[in-house]
Design a protein around this motif. Structure first.
Motif, PDB file in Angstrom:
ATOM      1  N   SER A 311      20.298  12.168  56.955  1.00  0.00           N
ATOM      2  CA  SER A 311      19.736  13.328  57.198  1.00  0.00           C
ATOM      3  C   SER A 311      18.532  13.401  58.151  1.00  0.00           C
ATOM      4  N   GLU A 312      17.763  12.349  58.415  1.00  0.00           N
ATOM      5  CA  GLU A 312      16.711  12.377  59.417  1.00  0.00           C
ATOM      6  C   GLU A 312      17.487  12.340  60.792  1.00  0.00           C
ATOM      7  N   MET A 313      18.520  11.695  60.980  1.00  0.00           N
ATOM      8  CA  MET A 313      19.386  11.680  62.207  1.00  0.00           C
ATOM      9  C   MET A 313      19.797  13.056  62.450  1.00  0.00           C
ATOM     10  N   HIS A 314      20.412  13.642  61.583  1.00  0.00           N
ATOM     11  CA  HIS A 314      20.860  15.038  61.626  1.00  0.00           C
ATOM     12  C   HIS A 314      19.719  16.051  62.200  1.00  0.00           C
ATOM     13  N   GLU A 315      18.605  15.893  61.565  1.00  0.00           N
ATOM     14  CA  GLU A 315      17.381  16.755  61.849  1.00  0.00           C
ATOM     15  C   GLU A 315      17.135  16.590  63.336  1.00  0.00           C
ATOM     16  N   ALA A 316      17.128  15.299  63.628  1.00  0.00           N
ATOM     17  CA  ALA A 316      16.653  15.197  65.260  1.00  0.00           C
ATOM     18  C   ALA A 316      17.614  15.694  66.168  1.00  0.00           C
ATOM     19  N   LYS A 317      18.771  15.350  65.676  1.00  0.00           N
ATOM     20  CA  LYS A 317      19.878  15.677  66.628  1.00  0.00           C
ATOM     21  C   LYS A 317      20.113  17.217  66.473  1.00  0.00           C
ATOM     22  N   ARG A 318      19.720  17.885  65.497  1.00  0.00           N
ATOM     23  CA  ARG A 318      19.720  19.252  65.543  1.00  0.00           C
ATOM     24  C   ARG A 318      18.665  19.860  66.298  1.00  0.00           C
ATOM     25  N   ALA A 324      16.339  10.043  70.248  1.00  0.00           N
ATOM     26  CA  ALA A 324      15.596   9.948  68.983  1.00  0.00           C
ATOM     27  C   ALA A 324      16.289   9.956  68.020  1.00  0.00           C
ATOM     28  N   ALA A 325      17.559  10.471  67.784  1.00  0.00           N
ATOM     29  CA  ALA A 325      18.539  10.770  66.754  1.00  0.00           C
ATOM     30  C   ALA A 325      19.219   9.315  66.583  1.00  0.00           C
ATOM     31  N   LEU A 326      19.556   8.679  67.797  1.00  0.00           N
ATOM     32  CA  LEU A 326      20.190   7.477  67.637  1.00  0.00           C
ATOM     33  C   LEU A 326      19.208   6.422  67.150  1.00  0.00           C
ATOM     34  N   ALA A 327      17.963   6.580  67.637  1.00  0.00           N
ATOM     35  CA  ALA A 327      16.946   5.462  67.347  1.00  0.00           C
ATOM     36  C   ALA A 327      16.714   5.471  65.854  1.00  0.00           C
ATOM     37  N   ILE A 328      16.715   6.820  65.111  1.00  0.00           N
ATOM     38  CA  ILE A 328      16.516   6.918  63.601  1.00  0.00           C
ATOM     39  C   ILE A 328      18.014   6.194  62.950  1.00  0.00           C
ATOM     40  N   ALA A 329      18.892   6.504  63.473  1.00  0.00           N
ATOM     41  CA  ALA A 329      20.315   5.823  63.079  1.00  0.00           C
ATOM     42  C   ALA A 329      20.292   4.223  62.936  1.00  0.00           C
ATOM     43  N   VAL A 330      19.588   3.662  64.192  1.00  0.00           N
ATOM     44  CA  VAL A 330      19.686   2.248  64.519  1.00  0.00           C
ATOM     45  C   VAL A 330      18.845   1.524  63.559  1.00  0.00           C
ATOM     46  N   ILE A 331      17.532   2.201  63.154  1.00  0.00           N
ATOM     47  CA  ILE A 331      16.831   1.478  62.154  1.00  0.00           C
ATOM     48  C   ILE A 331      17.617   0.936  60.952  1.00  0.00           C
ATOM     49  N   ASP A 332      18.560   1.373  60.590  1.00  0.00           N
ATOM     50  CA  ASP A 332      19.477   0.735  59.439  1.00  0.00           C
ATOM     51  C   ASP A 332      20.772   0.413  59.810  1.00  0.00           C
ATOM     52  N   ASN A 333      21.080   0.747  61.097  1.00  0.00           N
ATOM     53  CA  ASN A 333      22.391   0.375  61.558  1.00  0.00           C
ATOM     54  C   ASN A 333      22.570   0.123  63.098  1.00  0.00           C
ATOM     55  N   ILE A 361      29.904  13.390  58.548  1.00  0.00           N
ATOM     56  CA  ILE A 361      28.920  12.453  58.833  1.00  0.00           C
ATOM     57  C   ILE A 361      29.581  11.371  60.075  1.00  0.00           C
ATOM     58  N   PRO A 362      30.489  10.823  59.846  1.00  0.00           N
ATOM     59  CA  PRO A 362      31.167   9.818  60.776  1.00  0.00           C
ATOM     60  C   PRO A 362      31.493  10.374  62.115  1.00  0.00           C
ATOM     61  N   GLN A 363      31.753  11.747  62.106  1.00  0.00           N
ATOM     62  CA  GLN A 363      31.965  12.329  63.591  1.00  0.00           C
ATOM     63  C   GLN A 363      30.708  12.672  64.076  1.00  0.00           C
ATOM     64  N   ALA A 364      29.554  13.089  63.332  1.00  0.00           N
ATOM     65  CA  ALA A 364      28.269  13.385  63.872  1.00  0.00           C
ATOM     66  C   ALA A 364      27.830  12.229  64.471  1.00  0.00           C
ATOM     67  N   GLU A 365      27.859  10.971  63.603  1.00  0.00           N
ATOM     68  CA  GLU A 365      26.980   9.753  64.038  1.00  0.00           C
ATOM     69  C   GLU A 365      27.577   9.393  65.264  1.00  0.00           C
ATOM     70  N   THR A 366      28.970   9.234  65.534  1.00  0.00           N
ATOM     71  CA  THR A 366      29.708   8.794  66.777  1.00  0.00           C
ATOM     72  C   THR A 366      29.348   9.618  67.905  1.00  0.00           C
ATOM     73  N   ARG A 367      29.184  10.908  67.711  1.00  0.00           N
ATOM     74  CA  ARG A 367      28.541  11.892  68.710  1.00  0.00           C
ATOM     75  C   ARG A 367      27.297  11.612  69.043  1.00  0.00           C
ATOM     76  N   VAL A 368      26.399  11.325  68.120  1.00  0.00           N
ATOM     77  CA  VAL A 368      25.076  10.923  68.342  1.00  0.00           C
ATOM     78  C   VAL A 368      25.085   9.410  69.434  1.00  0.00           C
ATOM     79  N   LEU A 369      25.998   8.679  69.214  1.00  0.00           N
ATOM     80  CA  LEU A 369      26.174   7.536  70.210  1.00  0.00           C
ATOM     81  C   LEU A 369      26.422   7.954  71.531  1.00  0.00           C
ATOM     82  N   LYS A 370      27.484   8.415  71.316  1.00  0.00           N
ATOM     83  CA  LYS A 370      28.378   8.834  72.965  1.00  0.00           C
ATOM     84  C   LYS A 370      27.463   9.690  73.394  1.00  0.00           C
ATOM     85  N   ASP A 371      26.637  10.656  72.963  1.00  0.00           N
ATOM     86  CA  ASP A 371      25.713  11.474  74.002  1.00  0.00           C
ATOM     87  C   ASP A 371      24.600  10.557  74.499  1.00  0.00           C
TER      88      ASP A 371
END
Length: 960
Positions: A311-318, A324-333, A361-371
């Motif tokens: 959810s935090e990753m989504h908010e940063a991406k939005r 920063a969205a990627l950095a938030i995701a990478v905290i745990d992954n 969510i998986p599509q959004a997550e992968t897009r965060v990384l690709k961007d």
């Protein structure tokens, strides 16, 4: 080649040293304090809180060992702390992103990426406020049937709101809404058109690829896939409607995933429920008693096994903060390149939307990384985030070298993720894998083929890493992610993950080293390792106990996938081949069965076209009689079958080119029997359907058929002993009764190839070979606690007590087990990664409790292993016109030699010579040792030249 010039006086080498990362963290903190001293103080306090409380994990949560008291009030306090941490991360996001932009000199590119997010914002505002809330509610579906979509579209185009340009439409409608009274007529037309696009079949078809005129659908768990029925050999099979079918050619990437507009559509669909502490996608969907809710298929909705901050990753991406969205995701992954689209969906299953389509969510997550990867220096930014991430509150920089050395057996998702965590804890890691692991370009990896370390250069562009999947080298790194997952997923991500590890100075890896064979547990400890981690996966396939279950043409599906992915058989320029005949029947209902079916259908045309090409070339050089001279009757029959099919495909491709249409190869394959999945229960009972129905739908879209409620009874063979058909018992499910009943009906499906995907067992062969070293607990290794007492791990990826130890020696050194060999974490890629995330603190505590076992440096150990574990050609001697002796220098393998052992002899594709457009990369040849010189570390292998890969052995080079 662009040069990387870092700001703030930092060098590229600083990004890969503990001291440099500590200075980088201090520089960020100073920059933050200059801009926002209050925020810097809050970050400092949060770090101290996370590090100061006993048992705090890297995110500030709790791990095993902390005393529980006043559980309910403590849970409330922890929820408050978690909300504060989330708010802090999101407030830090823009400052951290700005700092990275300055550091890498990409401020302009980051502003452009943020602008791209902002530019698309009207789409989602208008979709929610106008299309869904106004058009979707004010106009009934029945009334939309009577609307004239063409006339409305023309009128709106005249008004400057062309619906075919969704962004232009949204912008104009947003402007009209700002002065609604003046544009009532235009808004009415826009409302009616939106309703037509939402509800009318023609409107849905016209805007099927867009995002604006789509709304969530209600979910029926028992009908997640639209299906039709067709007859296959007189047996009813389920297929996708013809309108849903798509054409696939070879082994290129079959699913590129969502673009930015589509991914942001999912991000805006998310209600960001971390604000209410209800982010079930991460924490799991719970009942009032705190237990995880069950799906309609009795699957626990535990959410992301890594508890990624989705959810935090989504908010940063939005908000346009892509890095920063990627950095938030990478905290745990941190190994996020190995998750996401077409890999995992535990998060989707537990999404707060349970009665309608969940957030993808998986599509959004992968897009965060690709961007991020598509930015200049994007790989370096992602790589840096796995070592230094100030949004992590505890281990934001790696620890200094501890002097401890860990051996990890297995380089699949569990092994490579564990390696990452242990490296950041300051431990040296050596990883081994039984598969051949191809060397990468040393300029990228910093490692030569012989293991020597060399300087590596920064990677400027994502394009420097990418390669077409049908041309990429099957590198062997990644375990099941390499050989078990198909080209539905971009395997370039495996190269990304590998580089994250291989560039680390305290990491080394060796392919072609089998734990328990080349090196045993006692030998590992004698070498000076302080800990051994077993991440050896699920390897033993289930064999069907039916008549002719081992006939020619019958093969384990996992073996088929591994041979396809690791030999180069699917490449037109490879000499490697793997015989597959149509019709194909795949037995099973899991994702392995699904992947096997799609790859078999894709491989067959490649196989026969390659066969035809080489046959015609050889016939032109030597004459058809010479080519056929060594064939027996069955060989000739199979060859003629392949040649006829290949010529039909070639003719169809030529006709399609003349007519300007797609070649109808799928229809030809179907006429020759195609590929059918046979499953003993109903489709809705299949693990592939209950866990990831999207994969079933995607497979059926390629033309696969599925016969359910049929159990294998026997394989019929032809006069040559080759599979010709499979007999199936028709079963019937009795409602509200346990089990199934077998009907008297026996159905027969033609099958020249039977691929068995009836499940695999954990790879616990070590316990069977060396029971004195490792004990078994049922199908898995026996777990012990940190005091050496036997325990039974919970069967959940989110256990209250994590148990990963399997053995403790008197000297304090231990053995642990991970991923598919662990009952808590078996089942999928992300659970395997979760085992590493949750269990590494236990290993680190164990290592810290005793001094290093050896005073030798990690470099000295790796140098010894380079000599012992890297097999090199010592000599090539021709003994007869058709027999060659290959002498291999492999000291560890030589010391472990026993008569009757088999070895896999295979060269590296990256080093293989190319002759007239053909790469002379060998399949793995099964060899027995003819002689051994243990003192010299030499093995003598006798090769009988029988064509293909066996003929390549004579051309191996000394030292290779």
């Amino acid at each position: 080649m662009a040069d990387l010039v870092l700001a703030e006086g930092f060098s590229f080498d600083d990004l890969y040293s503990v001291e440099g990362l500590a200075r980088l963290d201090a520089a960020f903190f100073a920059a933050l304090a200059a801009d926002r001293p209050d925020l810097a103080e809050r970050l400092k306090a949060a770090r101290l809180d996370a590090q100061g409380r006993p048992g705090a994990d890297e995110n500030g949560g709790e791990v095993e060992g902390e005393v529980e008291s006043e559980a309910e009030s403590e849970a409330e306090r922890e929820a408050e702390r978690e909300a504060e941490r989330s708010a802090l991360l999101l407030e830090l996001a823009p400052y951290f992103e700005d700092f990275l932009g300055r550091l890498f000199g990409i401020e302009t590119e980051l502003r452009a990426l943020a602008a791209a997010h902002s530019e698309l914002a009207p789409l989602y505002t208008v979709k929610r406020q106008f299309v869904q809330r106004r058009a979707g509610k004010q106009v009934k579906p029945a009334d939309a049937e009577g609307l004239d979509g063409d006339a409305l579209r023309a009128r709106l185009a005249e008004l400057g709101a062309p619906p075919d340009d969704e962004l232009a439409f949204a912008r104009r409608v947003a402007a009209w809404l700002d002065a609604e009274a003046e544009h009532a007529e235009a808004l009415a037309a826009a409302r009616d058109y939106a309703a037509w696009a939402l509800y009318h079949p023609a409107g849905q078809a016209r805007h099927g690829e867009g995002v604006l005129f789509k709304q969530p659908h209600k979910v029926d768990p028992l009908a997640l896939i639209e299906l039709e029925e067709t007859a296959v050999d007189g047996v009813w099979a389920q297929v996708r409607p013809k309108s849903e079918l798509r054409r696939r050619e070879g082994f290129e990437l079959t699913d590129p995933g969502m673009d930015l507009s589509e991914a942001l559509d999912q991000v805006h669909y998310c209600i960001l429920c971390h604000h209410q502490g209800k982010d079930s996608c991460s924490k799991g969907l719970k009942d009032r008693d705190g237990a995880f809710r069950k799906s309609a298929f009795d699957v626990s909705l535990a959410g992301c096994p890594l508890e990624e901050k989705i959810s935090e990753m989504h908010e940063a991406k939005r908000d346009g903060h892509a890095v920063a969205a990627l950095a938030i995701a990478v905290i745990d992954n941190p190994m996020i390149a190995g998750t996401g689209h077409r890999i995992c969906n535990d998060c989707m299953k537990a999404c707060i939307y349970q009665k309608q389509d969940p957030v993808d969510i998986p599509q959004a997550e992968t897009r965060v990384l690709k961007d991020v990867l598509e930015l200049p220096w994007g790989f370096e930014i992602y790589s840096l985030l796995t070592r230094w991430n100030p949004l992590k509150l505890r281990r934001f920089v790696p620890r200094a070298a501890s002097g401890r050395k860990v051996l990890i057996a297995g380089l699949g998702p569990a092994g490579y993720t564990l390696a990452h965590y242990l490296l950041n804890e300051g431990h040296a890691v050596v990883a081994i894998d039984g598969l051949k692991i191809e060397p990468l370009d040393p300029a990228l990896s910093g490692v030569e083929a012989d293991g020597r370390r060399v300087p590596f250069r920064p990677i400027h562009s994502w394009d420097e890493l990418r390669e077409p999947l049908d041309e990429r080298v099957m590198a062997g790194f990644g375990g099941v992610a390499e050989y078990g997952i198909t080209v539905r997923w971009d395997k370039t991500f495996l190269k990304v993950i590998r580089l994250l590890l291989e560039r680390r100075a305290s990491f080394a890896m060796f392919g072609g080293v089998r734990f328990g064979g080349t090196v045993t547990l006692d030998e590992a400890f004698d070498l000076g390792f302080d800990h051994v981690a077993l991440a050896v996966g699920a390897g033993r396939p289930t064999v069907l106990p039916i008549p002719n279950g081992l006939a020619r043409g019958v093969r384990a599906a996992s073996d088929f996938l591994m041979a396809l992915q690791l030999t180069g058989a699917a490449k037109t320029d490879s000499i490697a081949n793997m015989q597959l005949r149509l019709p194909v029947v795949v037995i099973g209902g899991g994702l392995t069965a699904i992947d096997t079916a799609t790859e078999a259908l894709a491989y067959y045309p490649v196989q026969v076209e390659k066969f035809l090409s080489r046959y015609e070339r050889l016939a032109a050089e030597r004459g058809e009689a010479a080519v056929r001279a060594a064939w027996n009757e069955e060989d000739a029959a199979i060859a003629d079958e392949f040649l006829a099919h290949a010529r039909a495909i070639r003719d169809e491709r030529a006709a399609a080119a003349l007519e300007g249409r797609a070649a109808r190869v799928r229809e030809l394959l179907d006429s020759w029997g195609g590929v059918t999945i046979a499953y003993r229960k109903r489709l809705i009972d299949a693990p592939s359907y209950t866990l990831n129905h999207e994969e079933v739908a995607k497979a059926l879209e390629e033309g696969i058929r599925l016969v359910d409620c049929h159990a294998p009874l026997a394989v019929d063979v032809d006069r040559y002993g080759h599979a010709s058909a499979i007999r199936l018992n028709r079963l019937q499910h009795v409602r509200d009764e346990p089990g199934w009943i077998t009907l008297d009906t026996v159905d027969i499906l033609r099958a020249r190839s039977v691929l068995v995907a009836a499940g695999t067992q954990p790879n616990t062969v070590l316990a069977r070979e060396h029971p004195e070293e490792i004990a078994l607990d049922g199908r898995y290794f026996q777990a012990i606690d940190e005091h050496g007492e036997r325990v039974s791990p919970e069967r959940t990826a989110k256990p209250e007590q994590v148990r990963v130890l399997a053995r403790l020696r008197a000297d304090g050194r231990g053995v642990s087990f991970w991923g598919d060999v662990h009952p808590s974490f078996a089942g999928n890629v992300v659970k395997a990664m979760a085992s590493a995330k949750q269990g590494y603190p236990i290993v680190s505590r164990l290592l810290a409790s005793h001094p290093p076992a050896s005073a030798d440096s990690a470099e000295a150990l790796v140098a010894r292993l380079d000599d012992a574990w890297r097999a090199r050609v010592h000599a090539i001697t021709r003994l007869t016109p058709t027999i060659v002796e290959v002498v291999v220098h492999a000291p560890a393998a030589a010391r472990a030699f026993h008569p009757g052992q088999f070895y896999r002899l295979q060269n590296f594709e990256t080093q293989a010579p190319r002759v007239d457009g053909t790469t002379l990369a060998m399949e793995g040849l099964a060899m027995t040792g003819a002689w051994v010189d243990k003192a010299a570390g030499l093995l003598g292998l006798i090769v009988l030249e029988m064509g293909g890969s066996s003929d390549v052995c004579a051309h191996l080079r000394v030292g290779e």
